[in-house]
Design an enzyme around this catalytic site. Structure first.
Site, PDB file in Angstrom:
ATOM      1  N   GLU A  98      11.545 -15.266  -5.938  1.00  0.00           N
ATOM      2  CA  GLU A  98      10.784 -14.013  -5.921  1.00  0.00           C
ATOM      3  C   GLU A  98      10.428 -13.524  -7.321  1.00  0.00           C
ATOM      4  O   GLU A  98       9.313 -13.102  -7.561  1.00  0.00           O
ATOM      5  CB  GLU A  98      11.615 -12.895  -5.258  1.00  0.00           C
ATOM      6  CG  GLU A  98      11.577 -12.893  -3.757  1.00  0.00           C
ATOM      7  CD  GLU A  98      12.270 -11.660  -3.182  1.00  0.00           C
ATOM      8  OE1 GLU A  98      13.424 -11.388  -3.552  1.00  0.00           O
ATOM      9  OE2 GLU A  98      11.649 -10.974  -2.364  1.00  0.00           O
ATOM     10  N   LYS A 103       7.226  -4.239  -1.502  1.00  0.00           N
ATOM     11  CA  LYS A 103       8.594  -3.820  -1.197  1.00  0.00           C
ATOM     12  C   LYS A 103       8.782  -3.600   0.290  1.00  0.00           C
ATOM     13  O   LYS A 103       9.800  -3.938   0.862  1.00  0.00           O
ATOM     14  CB  LYS A 103       8.913  -2.538  -1.971  1.00  0.00           C
ATOM     15  CG  LYS A 103      10.315  -1.991  -1.751  1.00  0.00           C
ATOM     16  CD  LYS A 103      11.340  -2.872  -2.416  1.00  0.00           C
ATOM     17  CE  LYS A 103      12.765  -2.420  -2.166  1.00  0.00           C
ATOM     18  NZ  LYS A 103      13.735  -3.470  -2.486  1.00  0.00           N
ATOM     19  N   HIS A 134      21.414 -35.043   4.242  1.00  0.00           N
ATOM     20  CA  HIS A 134      20.457 -35.327   5.321  1.00  0.00           C
ATOM     21  C   HIS A 134      19.010 -35.138   4.848  1.00  0.00           C
ATOM     22  O   HIS A 134      18.110 -35.005   5.674  1.00  0.00           O
ATOM     23  CB  HIS A 134      20.751 -34.428   6.525  1.00  0.00           C
ATOM     24  CG  HIS A 134      22.110 -34.671   7.112  1.00  0.00           C
ATOM     25  ND1 HIS A 134      22.431 -35.814   7.805  1.00  0.00           N
ATOM     26  CD2 HIS A 134      23.248 -33.935   7.056  1.00  0.00           C
ATOM     27  CE1 HIS A 134      23.708 -35.763   8.176  1.00  0.00           C
ATOM     28  NE2 HIS A 134      24.219 -34.636   7.732  1.00  0.00           N
ATOM     29  N   CYS A 152       0.840  -1.201   0.000  1.00  0.00           N
ATOM     30  CA  CYS A 152       0.000   0.000   0.000  1.00  0.00           C
ATOM     31  C   CYS A 152       0.873   1.247   0.000  1.00  0.00           C
ATOM     32  O   CYS A 152       1.953   1.270   0.566  1.00  0.00           O
ATOM     33  CB  CYS A 152      -0.945   0.080   1.188  1.00  0.00           C
ATOM     34  SG  CYS A 152      -2.197  -1.163   1.215  1.00  0.00           S
ATOM     35  N   GLU A 166      20.063 -16.507  -0.102  1.00  0.00           N
ATOM     36  CA  GLU A 166      19.711 -15.282  -0.826  1.00  0.00           C
ATOM     37  C   GLU A 166      19.532 -15.561  -2.326  1.00  0.00           C
ATOM     38  O   GLU A 166      18.605 -15.060  -2.959  1.00  0.00           O
ATOM     39  CB  GLU A 166      20.786 -14.214  -0.584  1.00  0.00           C
ATOM     40  CG  GLU A 166      20.687 -12.954  -1.432  1.00  0.00           C
ATOM     41  CD  GLU A 166      19.425 -12.129  -1.207  1.00  0.00           C
ATOM     42  OE1 GLU A 166      18.639 -12.443  -0.300  1.00  0.00           O
ATOM     43  OE2 GLU A 166      19.211 -11.172  -1.972  1.00  0.00           O
ATOM     44  N   ARG A 168       6.158  -0.338  -4.428  1.00  0.00           N
ATOM     45  CA  ARG A 168       5.890  -0.915  -3.109  1.00  0.00           C
ATOM     46  C   ARG A 168       5.074  -2.202  -3.209  1.00  0.00           C
ATOM     47  O   ARG A 168       5.058  -3.000  -2.274  1.00  0.00           O
ATOM     48  CB  ARG A 168       5.132   0.103  -2.242  1.00  0.00           C
ATOM     49  CG  ARG A 168       5.944   1.346  -1.935  1.00  0.00           C
ATOM     50  CD  ARG A 168       5.088   2.404  -1.282  1.00  0.00           C
ATOM     51  NE  ARG A 168       4.647   2.020   0.038  1.00  0.00           N
ATOM     52  CZ  ARG A 168       5.318   2.247   1.162  1.00  0.00           C
ATOM     53  NH1 ARG A 168       6.473   2.878   1.114  1.00  0.00           N
ATOM     54  NH2 ARG A 168       4.845   1.875   2.319  1.00  0.00           N
ATOM     55  N   TRP A 212      -2.711  -2.969  -1.621  1.00  0.00           N
ATOM     56  CA  TRP A 212      -2.251  -4.372  -1.596  1.00  0.00           C
ATOM     57  C   TRP A 212      -3.280  -5.075  -0.716  1.00  0.00           C
ATOM     58  O   TRP A 212      -3.295  -4.893   0.492  1.00  0.00           O
ATOM     59  CB  TRP A 212      -0.846  -4.419  -1.004  1.00  0.00           C
ATOM     60  CG  TRP A 212      -0.141  -5.727  -1.168  1.00  0.00           C
ATOM     61  CD1 TRP A 212       0.573  -6.146  -2.250  1.00  0.00           C
ATOM     62  CD2 TRP A 212      -0.042  -6.770  -0.193  1.00  0.00           C
ATOM     63  NE1 TRP A 212       1.110  -7.386  -2.015  1.00  0.00           N
ATOM     64  CE2 TRP A 212       0.748  -7.799  -0.758  1.00  0.00           C
ATOM     65  CE3 TRP A 212      -0.538  -6.957   1.098  1.00  0.00           C
ATOM     66  CZ2 TRP A 212       1.051  -8.978  -0.088  1.00  0.00           C
ATOM     67  CZ3 TRP A 212      -0.245  -8.133   1.766  1.00  0.00           C
ATOM     68  CH2 TRP A 212       0.543  -9.127   1.156  1.00  0.00           C
ATOM     69  N   ASN A 219      -3.103   3.019   4.814  1.00  0.00           N
ATOM     70  CA  ASN A 219      -2.087   1.965   4.731  1.00  0.00           C
ATOM     71  C   ASN A 219      -2.016   1.301   6.103  1.00  0.00           C
ATOM     72  O   ASN A 219      -1.826   1.988   7.105  1.00  0.00           O
ATOM     73  CB  ASN A 219      -0.732   2.606   4.358  1.00  0.00           C
ATOM     74  CG  ASN A 219       0.405   1.594   4.289  1.00  0.00           C
ATOM     75  OD1 ASN A 219       0.172   0.387   4.332  1.00  0.00           O
ATOM     76  ND2 ASN A 219       1.612   2.084   4.179  1.00  0.00           N
ATOM     77  N   GLY A 220      -2.171  -0.019   6.151  1.00  0.00           N
ATOM     78  CA  GLY A 220      -2.106  -0.718   7.438  1.00  0.00           C
ATOM     79  C   GLY A 220      -3.288  -1.657   7.600  1.00  0.00           C
ATOM     80  O   GLY A 220      -3.964  -1.992   6.623  1.00  0.00           O
ATOM     81  N   LYS A 236      16.115 -14.890  -4.367  1.00  0.00           N
ATOM     82  CA  LYS A 236      16.042 -14.027  -5.563  1.00  0.00           C
ATOM     83  C   LYS A 236      15.338 -14.758  -6.688  1.00  0.00           C
ATOM     84  O   LYS A 236      14.464 -14.209  -7.349  1.00  0.00           O
ATOM     85  CB  LYS A 236      17.430 -13.626  -6.056  1.00  0.00           C
ATOM     86  CG  LYS A 236      18.184 -12.525  -5.382  1.00  0.00           C
ATOM     87  CD  LYS A 236      17.557 -11.162  -5.336  1.00  0.00           C
ATOM     88  CE  LYS A 236      16.555 -11.063  -4.237  1.00  0.00           C
ATOM     89  NZ  LYS A 236      16.909 -10.448  -3.014  1.00  0.00           N
TER      90      LYS A 236
HETATM   91  C1  AGP Z   1      14.070  -9.235  -0.663  1.00  0.00           C
HETATM   92  O1  AGP Z   1      14.328  -9.432  -2.001  1.00  0.00           O
HETATM   93  C2  AGP Z   1      12.659  -9.154  -0.296  1.00  0.00           C
HETATM   94  N1  AGP Z   1      11.840  -8.447  -1.157  1.00  0.00           N
HETATM   95  C3  AGP Z   1      12.274  -9.207   1.162  1.00  0.00           C
HETATM   96  O2  AGP Z   1      12.648 -10.461   1.633  1.00  0.00           O
HETATM   97  C4  AGP Z   1      12.860  -8.115   2.089  1.00  0.00           C
HETATM   98  O3  AGP Z   1      14.236  -8.299   2.234  1.00  0.00           O
HETATM   99  C5  AGP Z   1      12.151  -8.184   3.456  1.00  0.00           C
HETATM  100  O4  AGP Z   1      10.782  -7.939   3.291  1.00  0.00           O
HETATM  101  C6  AGP Z   1      12.731  -7.217   4.458  1.00  0.00           C
HETATM  102  O5  AGP Z   1      12.606  -5.898   4.042  1.00  0.00           O
HETATM  103  P1  AGP Z   1      13.430  -4.744   4.746  1.00  0.00           P
HETATM  104  O6  AGP Z   1      14.877  -4.981   4.465  1.00  0.00           O
HETATM  105  O7  AGP Z   1      12.927  -3.476   4.130  1.00  0.00           O
HETATM  106  O8  AGP Z   1      13.143  -4.828   6.206  1.00  0.00           O
END
Ligand code: AGP
Length: 646
Positions: free
Chosen positions: A528, A641, A544, A2, A521, A34, A84, A110-111, A525
């Site tokens: 996502e 975001k 394991h 949002c 990570e 966002r 959102w 927003n919230g 990536k």
């Molecule tokens: C990373 O690619 C993500 N979009 C997500 O995991 C992000 O790192 C997470 O939501 C934390 O966000 P922040 O660093 O703004 O706290």
């Protein structure tokens, strides 16, 4: 997650004769990153003397098309929203703004309003008509009710309604009769620019930097009220407050794609210069940069760490038995890297906790603890809630963030290290992640300086992996941007590798030690932005369980470093090959392994910096796979975001 935006100002004097709707639509464009699924704008129409509202599901382009049909609008006050969906599907009706029964007040929110059901029932019983199943609609009816039933002024009604809401909320309320806007913050971010007789409100600074680099962040339980060119600021008790201005050093041009196909691609390629920004003013050479070996007092005699905003003293370090890092998503993986670095360089145990889990655990916090919150946005509700717990127990709090003035900075009594990554627009974190690691390394070096003598790392691993030398680390930090650039030259060859694998539906990423979080990570990536199922694992854990998944349809990417545990990882590679799996290796040397499908060779560096370099090819691989699949790379489905609600 949002985004809200609002504008009120001098219609006839506006630049280029824009109306408030143009300003709000442009602002929504900047907030798009966002993450959202519908959008809407409410404005006071000067010709018809009433609020009009236009809302559309889907992309912002749909809303713009709708406004295109309406034609030029005469208005100097408007609010807008990208939604959102949480409560109610992402339909036209459920999109914000929401209006009260009379159509005199509109809100964007927003919230999440947690007590909306109780409030809604109460308001329905009093005769209010609700149009949507959303939690947000309750806000506007509550304000209306305070005005109509209790004769309150608009500002008083907004304040009393805010006191009655529970959950997390940042909202803007537009009053047609007064031609005023009230802005309220309790949880999610809200920032404003008050310039001349114009006011701009937004969820973050990205839409505002084109108007001014001087912004005001509202804090929780604060209200801004703008009417007739005059700004009034109060807290939730109605007491007048004053605010300080924050100067933002972001350049408006950093928020445009400048020839790249996607923001993510641009942000990957920005990394050499962003890494330089992250360390350049913070590390200075003394004695020509010659440090000593680990275990000797002269470890950092070749350089000095300048983290002026950090208020950590030697006594804080001496009394801390441990450091606790809290973060989410990629920032959590940064935390795992910083754990490894800090334990190696400082000999202090580090625990890394998910922000989203911490608040529901029974973690014993002591006032001797040092907490480090890591967050690109500084607004992640889960991370900040964990830090609130730490603050309540009087533990010291430091943060690593990219956004000046964000919520996390207000909680960090021991200071903030800014990553200086500039605005990160792609939802998938890239430059924010690598600059976080750089900042974490600088912090560990500073803690080591404060601590004084540190004996060589001889923990569980016996300090066997790599010899640590202060002078080498300094030289390697300085040389890192160049090495990052060399990896970017591999772009075309990584694209060729992507062509081989983009039709696969599963991927495994394996690494050991400091590269294990980078395996996590890399997998994050890929999933996502390409929606391919990917898992990151410590290479030694593979047998394991995950090895059961391996067949000719399972590509396995290994992160291999030329150190003492390389032979162990090579054995794991053999185990995959024996089961027909395709092996991709990212290595900092030419390993002698037969039968691997692909090798990405990157420059070698000091172990504590290696996670930064190993990350870049994984970002490029995920990017090219997603581009070949044609996904929405900058705004992947279902993702936001900045996750400002639980
Ligand atoms: C990373 O690619 C993500 N979009 C997500 O995991 C992000 O790192 C997470 O939501 C934390 O966000 P922040 O660093 O703004 O706290």
């Amino acid at each position: 997650m949002c985004g809200i935006i609002g504008y009120s100002g001098r219609l006839s004097e506006n630049l280029n004769g824009e109306s408030s709707v143009d300003i709000v639509l442009n602002g929504l464009k900047s907030l798009e990153y966002r993450g959202y699924d519908s959008s809407g704008v409410a404005y006071y129409d000067e010709s018809e003397k009433k609020i009009k509202s236009v809302k559309k599901s889907g992309k912002l382009a749909n809303l713009k098309t709708e406004f295109g049909c309406i034609g030029p609008v005469k208005s100097n006050i408007a609010i807008g929203h990208i939604r959102w969906a949480t409560h109610g599907k992402p339909t036209d009706d459920n999109a914000h703004p929401h209006l009260d029964c009379s159509g005199n007040i509109a809100i964007v929110h927003n919230g999440i309003i947690e007590n909306y059901a109780v409030l809604k029932n109460k308001l329905i019983n009093k005769g209010h008509r609700f149009i949507t199943p959303t939690d947000s609609e309750v806000i506007v009816h509550l304000i209306e009710d305070y005005i109509n039933s209790e004769g309150k002024t608009f500002l008083e009604a907004v304040r009393l309604a805010s006191l009655e809401l529970s959950g997390a909320f940042a909202f803007l309320a537009l009053n047609a009769e007064e031609k005023s806007i009230a802005a309220v913050k309790y949880g999610p971010p809200l920032v404003m620019v008050n310039k001349d007789k114009d006011i701009y409100f937004a969820s973050d600074v990205s839409p505002l930097i084109q108007y001014s680099d001087e912004v005001i962040y509202l804090k929780n339980s604060e209200i801004a009220y703008f009417k007739g060119g005059i700004l009034k600021l109060t807290d939730f008790q109605g007491k007048t407050i004053s605010k300080t201005i924050t100067k933002i050093d972001w350049d408006a041009s950093t928020a445009v794609k400048t020839g790249f196909s996607h923001f993510m691609q641009k942000e990957i390629f920005e990394q050499p210069s962003r890494l330089l920004d992250a360390f350049s003013s913070r590390i200075v050479s003394v004695n020509g940069g010659c440090g000593g070996e680990a275990g000797k007092d002269d470890f950092s005699s070749g350089f000095k760490i300048m983290l002026e905003d950090i208020k950590l003293a030697k006594k804080d370090i001496d009394k801390a038995d441990r450091i606790i890092i809290t973060a989410c998503g990629s920032s959590y993986y940064t935390g795992l890297v910083i754990k490894y670095i800090t334990e190696t360089l400082c000999g202090i145990p580090v625990l890394v906790e998910y922000g989203s889990e911490f608040r529901y655990e029974n973690f014993p916090v002591s006032e001797n603890d040092i907490f480090i919150g890591i967050s690109q946005s500084g607004e992640t509700a889960d991370t900040n809630s964990a830090l609130e717990i730490a603050r309540d127990k009087n533990a010291g709090i430091l943060s690593i963030t990219n956004v000046p003035g964000s919520q996390i900075t207000t909680m960090s009594d021991k200071g903030v290290i800014y990553t200086h990554a500039g605005p990160e627009i792609g939802v998938a974190s890239t430059k924010a992640f690598t600059t976080q690691i750089m900042c974490g390394l600088l912090l560990a070096l500073r803690i080591r300086e404060l601590k004084g003598t540190v004996t060589a790392a001889k923990g569980a691993g016996g300090g066997k992996i790599n010899k640590i030398s202060g002078g080498k680390i300094f030289d390697e930090i300085v040389g890192l941007p160049k090495k990052a650039e060399q990896i970017l030259f591999l772009n075309d060859s990584i694209k060729e590798i992507a062509k081989k694998y983009y039709k696969n539906t599963n991927f495994l990423y394996l690494g050991r030690g400091i590269l294990y979080p980078i395996a996590l990570e890399g997998a994050l990536k890929l999933k996502e932005i390409s929606y391919i199922h990917a898992e990151g694992y410590p290479a030694g854990e593979m047998k394991h369980g995950p090895i059961a998944l391996v067949d000719e349809n399972m590509p396995v990417l290994f992160l291999l470093s030329n150190n003492m545990i390389a032979p162990k990882t090579i054995s794991n590679i053999e185990e995959i090959k024996a089961r027909g799996g395709k092996v991709i290796v990212v290595a900092d040397y030419e390993p002698e392994i037969d039968g691997i499908s692909d090798l990405i060779k990157i420059p070698a560096t000091s172990e504590v910096l290696s996670p930064i370099l190993y990350t870049i090819p994984l970002q490029l691989l995920a990017y090219h796979i997603a581009a070949l699949k044609g996904t929405d790379i900058d705004q992947p489905r279902n993702l936001a975001k900045s996750v400002t609600v639980e």
